[in-house]
Scaffold this motif. Sequence first.
Motif, PDB file in Angstrom:
ATOM      1  N   LYS A 199       0.841  -1.191   0.000  1.00  0.00           N
ATOM      2  CA  LYS A 199       0.000   0.000   0.000  1.00  0.00           C
ATOM      3  C   LYS A 199       0.881   1.247   0.000  1.00  0.00           C
ATOM      4  O   LYS A 199       1.995   1.232   0.534  1.00  0.00           O
ATOM      5  N   THR A 200       0.356   2.337  -0.552  1.00  0.00           N
ATOM      6  CA  THR A 200       1.099   3.594  -0.500  1.00  0.00           C
ATOM      7  C   THR A 200       1.002   4.162   0.921  1.00  0.00           C
ATOM      8  O   THR A 200       0.193   3.697   1.731  1.00  0.00           O
ATOM      9  N   TYR A 432      -2.875  -0.586 -14.707  1.00  0.00           N
ATOM     10  CA  TYR A 432      -1.458  -0.553 -14.338  1.00  0.00           C
ATOM     11  C   TYR A 432      -0.836   0.660 -15.012  1.00  0.00           C
ATOM     12  O   TYR A 432      -0.884   0.784 -16.235  1.00  0.00           O
ATOM     13  N   ALA A 433      -0.257   1.546 -14.197  1.00  0.00           N
ATOM     14  CA  ALA A 433       0.344   2.746 -14.782  1.00  0.00           C
ATOM     15  C   ALA A 433       1.463   3.257 -13.884  1.00  0.00           C
ATOM     16  O   ALA A 433       1.548   2.898 -12.714  1.00  0.00           O
ATOM     17  N   LEU A 456       1.035  -1.218  -4.916  1.00  0.00           N
ATOM     18  CA  LEU A 456       2.208  -1.212  -5.787  1.00  0.00           C
ATOM     19  C   LEU A 456       2.557  -2.683  -5.941  1.00  0.00           C
ATOM     20  O   LEU A 456       3.066  -3.305  -5.004  1.00  0.00           O
ATOM     21  N   PRO A 457       2.206  -3.277  -7.076  1.00  0.00           N
ATOM     22  CA  PRO A 457       2.212  -4.734  -7.181  1.00  0.00           C
ATOM     23  C   PRO A 457       3.601  -5.354  -7.051  1.00  0.00           C
ATOM     24  O   PRO A 457       4.600  -4.740  -7.432  1.00  0.00           O
ATOM     25  N   PHE A 458       3.629  -6.563  -6.509  1.00  0.00           N
ATOM     26  CA  PHE A 458       4.864  -7.338  -6.455  1.00  0.00           C
ATOM     27  C   PHE A 458       5.290  -7.674  -7.879  1.00  0.00           C
ATOM     28  O   PHE A 458       4.476  -7.698  -8.797  1.00  0.00           O
ATOM     29  N   GLU A 459       6.557  -8.021  -7.999  1.00  0.00           N
ATOM     30  CA  GLU A 459       7.148  -8.220  -9.319  1.00  0.00           C
ATOM     31  C   GLU A 459       6.354  -9.155 -10.239  1.00  0.00           C
ATOM     32  O   GLU A 459       6.153  -8.846 -11.406  1.00  0.00           O
ATOM     33  N   ALA A 481       1.899   1.248 -10.481  1.00  0.00           N
ATOM     34  CA  ALA A 481       0.801   1.156  -9.516  1.00  0.00           C
ATOM     35  C   ALA A 481      -0.416   0.542 -10.180  1.00  0.00           C
ATOM     36  O   ALA A 481      -0.594   0.660 -11.388  1.00  0.00           O
ATOM     37  N   VAL A 482      -1.251  -0.143  -9.363  1.00  0.00           N
ATOM     38  CA  VAL A 482      -2.541  -0.647  -9.852  1.00  0.00           C
ATOM     39  C   VAL A 482      -3.616   0.281  -9.306  1.00  0.00           C
ATOM     40  O   VAL A 482      -3.728   0.457  -8.091  1.00  0.00           O
TER      41      VAL A 482
END
Length: 487
Positions: A199-200, A432-433, A456-459, A481-482
């Motif tokens: 999370k942000t 996703y951007a 902020l998605p994992f790899e 980020a998603v």
Amino acid sequence: MADEQGLTPRAQDFSAWYNEVVLRAELADYSPVRGCMVIRPYGYGIWENMQRALDGMFKATGHQNAYFPLFIPMSFLEREKEHVEGFAPEVAVVTHAGGKELEEPLVIRPTSETIIYAMFAKWVQSYRDLPLLINQWANVVRWELRTRLFLRTAEFLWQEGHTAHASEAEAEEETLRMLGVYREFMDDWMAMPPVLGRKTESEKFAGALRTYSCEALMQDNKALQAATSHNLGQNFARQFELKYQTVTGGEDYAWNTSWGASTRLVGGLVMTHGDDVGLVVPPQLAPIQVVIVPIYRSEEERTQTLGAADQVAAALRAQQVRVHVDARDTVKPGAKYFEWERKGVPLRLEIGPKDLERGQVMAVRRRELEGLARKEPLPMDAVATLVPQRLGEFQRALLEAARRRREENSYRGIESYDRFREIVEGPGGFIYAGWCGSAACEAKVKEETKATIRCLPFEEFRTPEAPTRCLVCGGEAKHEAVWDRAY
Ligand SMILES: [Zn+2]
């Protein structure tokens, strides 16, 4: 609202459809207290199966259950500044009891970090007492104004894990391990595949160092935060004097984690698999996995088909299949089919006189799924081995269908903010951007579109070609980020 009436189609009004499914499948009902809900036996049966599965996984990873009080002294909540600011607006407070005003108001727990770490402080003296790995199954209260059955209610049921460790690395490992446990549960039991990430700062848990979450995509393309896992750092340990003697004889504050999942998962299950007929419950969590409907006209047929139904049921129970024989004389077979389909029972077995002649039962799956026939005759003498196989196939096909739907409604490589708005305000989905990392860009998007950074998605979830520019300001992208609107 006639009982036999169809549901509002999802495409017409998803939110009306959701409420109708929850009410008509008898999962829950509205309560006399606004914002609260009554969980009915069928809905509670699903929750119990969720609990059982998760509880087993928590214990297999070394955790023990305990129980802490519902009431928390107000002063406890106030010790962690961010924590109290985060929860104060939705806290319910008891000021009077036993006919008198209390000396200190008591908060009805919105979450239990404060009271649990106050107790940990008494129990932990040295590094030998660590790690301390506790889980609690409980109800919590967060006074929400806008509520939805299962998704957002003033009181809900959940589990909250709370742990203490001797180092930041151990706490981080635990935080991620439990996120992985949630993921495994969502994949293998719920067939609701989540995207995992961090999370942000503005979306993290109040008082945490870092928060990670499982984000699932619902059929209306809104995100559901399905579980969270927090590395709390030493923030709570400092406020509650949770100290331990280190290996070298020094003294340090412990490192905490907390993680939770709630009855909100039941809502997620509805919105992941349900269709215009009603609920669809994945076999792993279904209170009734197989319903058997005998079909008869005469008394003689009744005796024969019911006898066969009871035999099949006994053979299935011996294989640990949860089965119900619908022997009601007052309801016609067609109405029974309708009722069990609305309640989402994965597999129906019909047994009529013709089936008996042929030595078979007719198996009907709750939902059409790729690669699986909806109807299929099964030889009577092989039912006990074939039905568990069919349930397993159905479970896997549900997961595949949900994963396909999620990917079909994910948008990658979005660089233009106009295009982003088009998607958010149109079909919706996981977008996703790139993001520069500034809270201002994040806030602007939220303000203008109601979409937030889900994680902020994992790899493994990231786009192979990483975005280079921030979607909002065009500055250098620090993260992918998603984004999506969320429940
Ligand atoms: Zn930016």
